[in-house]
Each structure stands twice: as C-alpha cells, then as structure tokens.
Design an enzyme around this catalytic site. Structure first.
Site, PDB file in Angstrom:
ATOM      1  N   ARG A 223       0.851  -1.184   0.000  1.00  0.00           N
ATOM      2  CA  ARG A 223       0.000   0.000   0.000  1.00  0.00           C
ATOM      3  C   ARG A 223       0.886   1.234   0.000  1.00  0.00           C
ATOM      4  NH1 ARG A 223      -4.747  -1.191  -2.111  1.00  0.00           N
ATOM      5  NH2 ARG A 223      -5.724  -2.971  -1.103  1.00  0.00           N
ATOM      6  N   HIS A 271      -0.602   1.714  -9.963  1.00  0.00           N
ATOM      7  CA  HIS A 271      -1.454   0.845  -9.132  1.00  0.00           C
ATOM      8  C   HIS A 271      -2.229  -0.155 -10.002  1.00  0.00           C
ATOM      9  CE1 HIS A 271      -3.662   0.714  -5.005  1.00  0.00           C
ATOM     10  NE2 HIS A 271      -3.629  -0.484  -5.558  1.00  0.00           N
TER      11      HIS A 271
END
Length: 308
Positions: A223, A271
């Site tokens: 993350r 991402h």
C-alpha cells in the site's frame, strides 16, 4: 433481498451480466440507483456510502471490491457487519504475474538498461544467476505465499516475514519485529506485500533500508502509505539501493514534479499490479452469500482487531 454495487461502473456492467446469468433471483443495482434501500442485503464497494447503517438498515454483508480494506474507516461501519476482502483467484494471479515481472526486472538490471537506452549508451553488466539473488517477501498472506510459490520455480533463495509465525516449504520464515532485521540483512530483492495497519504504516523507511545489504532493491506492491518516498530517493541517490519497482504511492496519482516520475532507478506503474476480475469475483461473492445463508465460514472475512 438485493445486491448493490458501488465501484467502477464499467466493471459494474460486467457484474450485472454475470449476476443475471448466475443468480437471476437476486436483484442487482449499480450505485447511485439502489432500488428499495430496505431490500439491500449485500453491498460491494471500493468506498462505502456514508451513513451506511441508516441508509441500508438490513445490510448483512459488505464486500470490498479490492484485495485490501485500508481505504475503509472500519469504525464508521456497523460493528456487527461482516466485512469481506476480495480474495479471488484473479487478484492472486495478477499479483503473481506482476511481482514475478518486477523481481526479474530488478534481477536482470532492467531499470539500468532502460536508462542507458535513453542515453544511447551500449554497456553490458554482469549477469548473476537466480540462485545467487536472495528474494524476501514482507507479508505471508494469500498473495505473499502465491508470489513465493512462483519465485521458487525460478531458483531464487527465498525468505518471508510476517507478524506471526508461518512455515512454508522452501522458504526461510521470520516472524515479529525482533526477527525482521535478520531477514533484511540477507535480502537482495525485497518485495512488500503487507496489509496496511498502524504497525506497518511507514515501514519502508530509512531504518529498514539501512538493514538491507548495499545494492539491494525494492518491489513495492503493498500500500502507498507503507513507503517513505524521500527515504527511498535518498537510499537510491546514495547508492545504498540499486533500484525499485513501485506500483503504489501515497498520494495517488503522484503530483507533477515528484522525483519518482523521472528517477532513473525507479520503474513506476499506476497501481495496476493486480485488479479484480469480474468473472472470478462474482463467483467468490456468490459463494460467500451461499456460505452466509448456510452459516458457514466466509472466505476473506476481515478480522477487525488486526485490520485485515
């Protein structure tokens, strides 16, 4: 009894088609159209609606449309509401593909050769066998174990770290903060696949990097908030780290002028390491609905005390 989807509407259209084929008895709605709020029993979302308990008083299951849940404020969700991560095969397969690609890119010096190409510089560097490149994974959940299983086939010496003790064939396993430095000192390529918790926020910092051998490299697919951006740039500029593949950042997208955009030792992707696949996601959701109705354990159920 109805199902509400609140995420990317393009993928939502695929969910609509799949629900119609596989579960025609469950009315399916895409946000902001909800049908009767009292009829909504199941909700899948990337970010949940506000006032979820008041808006949908009969909600029984809440599904994350992604593998993580750190985008949620769990305290804002009803404490009795089960929260389920998207632990579906498509997410796992995508992460295995990306992490393997990234490890191989760093192992074979791809950032260096991309930079040399831009400089019109034809220069070869020594090739090391996989058996001499030690790869370690932070996070030994479903994704971490799947990545290690694939990397094993390529001949890399493997290690893994998690909060609690794990045993994985062919992998040197470390557990707890006290054992983390020992693993890091024996790591050439570090892959971060940790969940984001208060304990792991900012874990990829200058202190951690200093425990790695000089010339080590990083694959960051956990993350965004795990990584201290400046610490990574400093470690690369000092030559302590030799390269990095970064798929997640905080914020996303990065602002114009951020050093990651043009850094010669960083491969940056937006991402995309792994994405939920509608076909397998719907299969998992419907299986969990069946499990819920039968009183059986749910696949991907979040432990709120751990945050994942």
């Amino acid at each position: 009894m109805s199902f509400l989807y609140k995420a990317d509407p393009v993928r939502g259209a695929e969910w609509t088609r799949l629900f119609a084929a596989k579960a025609p008895d469950i009315p399916f709605h895409i946000w902001p159209e909800t049908g009767s709020a009292d009829d909504v029993r199941y909700l899948a979302a990337w970010v949940p609606p506000q006032d979820i308990a008041q808006r949908f008083p009969n909600l029984e299951l809440f599904f994350s449309t992604g593998a993580g849940i750190d985008q949620f404020d769990l305290a804002a969700l009803p404490p009795e509401l089960p929260v389920v991560r998207m632990a579906e095969p498509g997410v796992v397969a995508g992460m295995v593909e990306y992490a393997t690609m990234a490890v191989l890119a760093l192992h074979r010096d791809l950032p260096t050769y991309i930079w040399q190409q831009r400089q019109a510089n034809w220069a070869a560097h020594r090739v090391h066998p996989a058996s001499k490149r030690r790869v370690s994974v932070l996070g030994l959940g479903v994704l971490g174990c799947a990545v290690l299983n694939q990397l094993r086939t390529l001949g890399f010496p493997l290690a893994g770290w998690s909060r609690t003790r794990r045993e994985i064939e062919g992998v040197a396993c470390y557990a707890g903060q006290a054992e983390l430095p020992a693993m890091l000192t024996s790591t050439d390529i570090l892959v971060c696949l940790l969940p984001l918790t208060q304990e792991t926020r900012g874990i990829l910092d200058s202190t951690l990097f200093q425990h790695l051998p000089r010339g080590a490299s990083l694959v960051h697919v956990g993350r965004g908030a795990h990584l201290d951006h400046q610490a990574l740039v400093d470690a690369l500029e000092a030559g302590w780290l030799s390269g990095a593949v970064v798929d997640v950042t905080d914020p996303e997208p990065l602002p114009a002028g951020h050093p990651f955009w043009a850094h010669p030792k960083i491969l940056l992707t937006p991402h995309i390491a792994s994405m939920t696949q509608p076909e397998t996601a719907v299969e998992l959701v419907l299986d969990n609905i069946r499990r819920h109705e039968a009183g059986e354990p749910l696949i991907g159920l979040v432990d709120r005390t751990r945050g994942y």
